[in-house]
Design an enzyme around this catalytic site. Structure first.
Site, PDB file in Angstrom:
ATOM      1  N   GLY A 256      60.633 -75.170 -92.592  1.00 38.27           N
ATOM      2  CA  GLY A 256      59.629 -75.238 -93.656  1.00 38.27           C
ATOM      3  C   GLY A 256      59.374 -76.642 -94.175  1.00 38.27           C
TER       4      GLY A 256
ATOM      5  N   ASP B  90      54.435 -67.081 -94.274  1.00 41.32           N
ATOM      6  CA  ASP B  90      54.854 -68.313 -93.626  1.00 41.32           C
ATOM      7  C   ASP B  90      54.766 -68.054 -92.111  1.00 41.32           C
ATOM      8  OD1 ASP B  90      56.217 -70.873 -93.405  1.00 41.32           O
ATOM      9  OD2 ASP B  90      57.952 -69.699 -92.787  1.00 41.32           O
TER      10      ASP B  90
ATOM     11  N   ARG C 111      56.484 -82.435 -91.157  1.00 44.10           N
ATOM     12  CA  ARG C 111      56.857 -83.318 -90.044  1.00 44.10           C
ATOM     13  C   ARG C 111      57.377 -84.666 -90.554  1.00 44.10           C
ATOM     14  NH1 ARG C 111      52.016 -84.247 -86.160  1.00 44.10           N
ATOM     15  NH2 ARG C 111      51.902 -82.017 -86.536  1.00 44.10           N
TER      16      ARG C 111
ATOM     17  N   ASP D 139      56.528 -70.215 -89.035  1.00 38.26           N
ATOM     18  CA  ASP D 139      57.784 -70.401 -88.294  1.00 38.26           C
ATOM     19  C   ASP D 139      58.930 -69.684 -89.017  1.00 38.26           C
ATOM     20  OD1 ASP D 139      59.870 -71.379 -86.725  1.00 38.26           O
ATOM     21  OD2 ASP D 139      60.023 -73.229 -87.877  1.00 38.26           O
TER      22      ASP D 139
HETATM   23  P1  B16 Z   1      54.228 -79.501 -87.589  1.00 37.25           P
HETATM   24  P2  B16 Z   1      56.465 -73.205 -91.385  1.00 37.25           P
HETATM   25  C1  B16 Z   1      57.228 -75.583 -90.435  1.00 37.25           C
HETATM   26  O1  B16 Z   1      56.609 -74.352 -90.228  1.00 37.25           O
HETATM   27  C2  B16 Z   1      58.479 -75.684 -89.586  1.00 37.25           C
HETATM   28  O2  B16 Z   1      59.447 -74.734 -90.050  1.00 37.25           O
HETATM   29  C3  B16 Z   1      59.075 -77.068 -89.711  1.00 37.25           C
HETATM   30  O3  B16 Z   1      60.221 -77.154 -88.896  1.00 37.25           O
HETATM   31  C4  B16 Z   1      58.009 -78.089 -89.275  1.00 37.25           C
HETATM   32  O4  B16 Z   1      58.513 -79.429 -89.414  1.00 37.25           O
HETATM   33  C5  B16 Z   1      56.764 -77.918 -90.141  1.00 37.25           C
HETATM   34  O5  B16 Z   1      56.282 -76.587 -90.007  1.00 37.25           O
HETATM   35  C6  B16 Z   1      55.657 -78.879 -89.752  1.00 37.25           C
HETATM   36  O6  B16 Z   1      55.209 -78.567 -88.456  1.00 37.25           O
HETATM   37  O7  B16 Z   1      55.018 -80.659 -87.075  1.00 37.25           O
HETATM   38  O8  B16 Z   1      53.742 -78.558 -86.515  1.00 37.25           O
HETATM   39  O9  B16 Z   1      53.105 -79.939 -88.509  1.00 37.25           O
HETATM   40  O10 B16 Z   1      57.799 -72.567 -91.515  1.00 37.25           O
HETATM   41  O11 B16 Z   1      55.984 -73.874 -92.665  1.00 37.25           O
HETATM   42  O12 B16 Z   1      55.434 -72.278 -90.800  1.00 37.25           O
HETATM   43 MG    MG Z   2      59.210 -71.050 -92.085  1.00 33.01          MG
END
Ligand code: B16
Ligand code: MG
Length: 220
Positions: A47, A10, A50, A12
């Site tokens: 995770g 993963d 959006r 973030d």
């Molecule tokens: P984006 P991961 C996730 O990353 C984030 O934890 C989550 O907070 C975010 O809303 C999601 O990605 C979508 O991100 O807006 O940049 O498309 O933990 O799956 O790497």
């Molecule tokens: Mg994550």
């Protein structure tokens, strides 16, 4: 000998901490629109895609699709302004070393992130070329906890799911990994990743040899 041939990470919360930037971006949108949003609310969005994050932020308030799209675009613009500052110094402790050790052992590396910005994040961190396959917010339509993203990455790596290890900081990601028979390493708070096969506070706490020995001993 362990039969494990791929590691899927993963992004973030595992490789880097973009959660703070997601928080700042959602908070700005929420403040501008008079919506309540706290750091605790943000923690629950780890995770989460959006769109699903926005729906949770709206707490049941129904808006036309065009309005949802406009809010998501604004949040993403705020978020991307933070990403421009991201450098290799923002890699979490131990990540660069762990990736290099795994590659040296011939283990394939994949990314399985919900983020549509994942490629830019990896580029800014200087590690995009370490990955044999990158699964991001564009790769599949069903998001975690559906196993689809990890299955997609395993397919790109040409490795059966049972020979993959997933490293995740979110409850939905652990559920997704277990659903498709991958060994799940939970990173961080046990209240989020308690269902993982193994839990460590961060990637810096992982020892590759110990992990591979443990995997060799496991019963499927
Ligand atoms: P984006 P991961 C996730 O990353 C984030 O934890 C989550 O907070 C975010 O809303 C999601 O990605 C979508 O991100 O807006 O940049 O498309 O933990 O799956 O790497
Ligand atoms: Mg994550």
């Amino acid at each position: 000998m362990s039969d494990i041939s791929a590691f899927i990470f993963d992004l973030d919360g595992v490789i880097t901490d973009t959660a703070e930037y997601h928080y700042q971006a959602w908070k700005r949108l929420a403040d501008e629109e008079g919506l309540p949003f706290t750091r605790a609310d943000n923690e629950a969005l780890r995770g989460v895609s959006r769109r699903e994050s926005l729906l949770r932020l709206l707490k049941g308030k129904v808006l036309p699709e065009a309005q949802l799209e406009a809010y998501m675009a604004r949040k993403n613009a705020y978020y991307r302004a933070f990403l421009a500052q991201l450098t290799p110094a923002d890699l979490l402790e131990g990540v660069a070393e762990f990736l290099a050790q795994a590659r040296a052992r011939g283990i394939k590396l994949g990314l399985g992130s919900a983020s549509k910005n994942a490629r830019e994040v990896l580029n800014n961190l200087g590690i995009a070329d370490q990955f044999d396959a990158i699964g991001d917010g564009y790769s599949v339509s069903r998001t975690k906890p559906a196993p689809d993203l990890f299955v997609w990455v395993a397919g790109r790596l040409n490795v059966p799911p049972a020979q993959c290890v997933v490293f995740e900081d979110a409850e939905a990601g652990i559920a997704a990994a277990r659903e498709c028979g991958m060994y799940a390493v939970g990173i961080g708070d046990p209240t989020r990743v308690g269902a993982a096969d193994l839990i460590v506070p961060s990637v810096a706490h992982l020892q590759l040899d110990d992990l591979l020995s443990r995997l060799a001993l496991r019963t499927h």
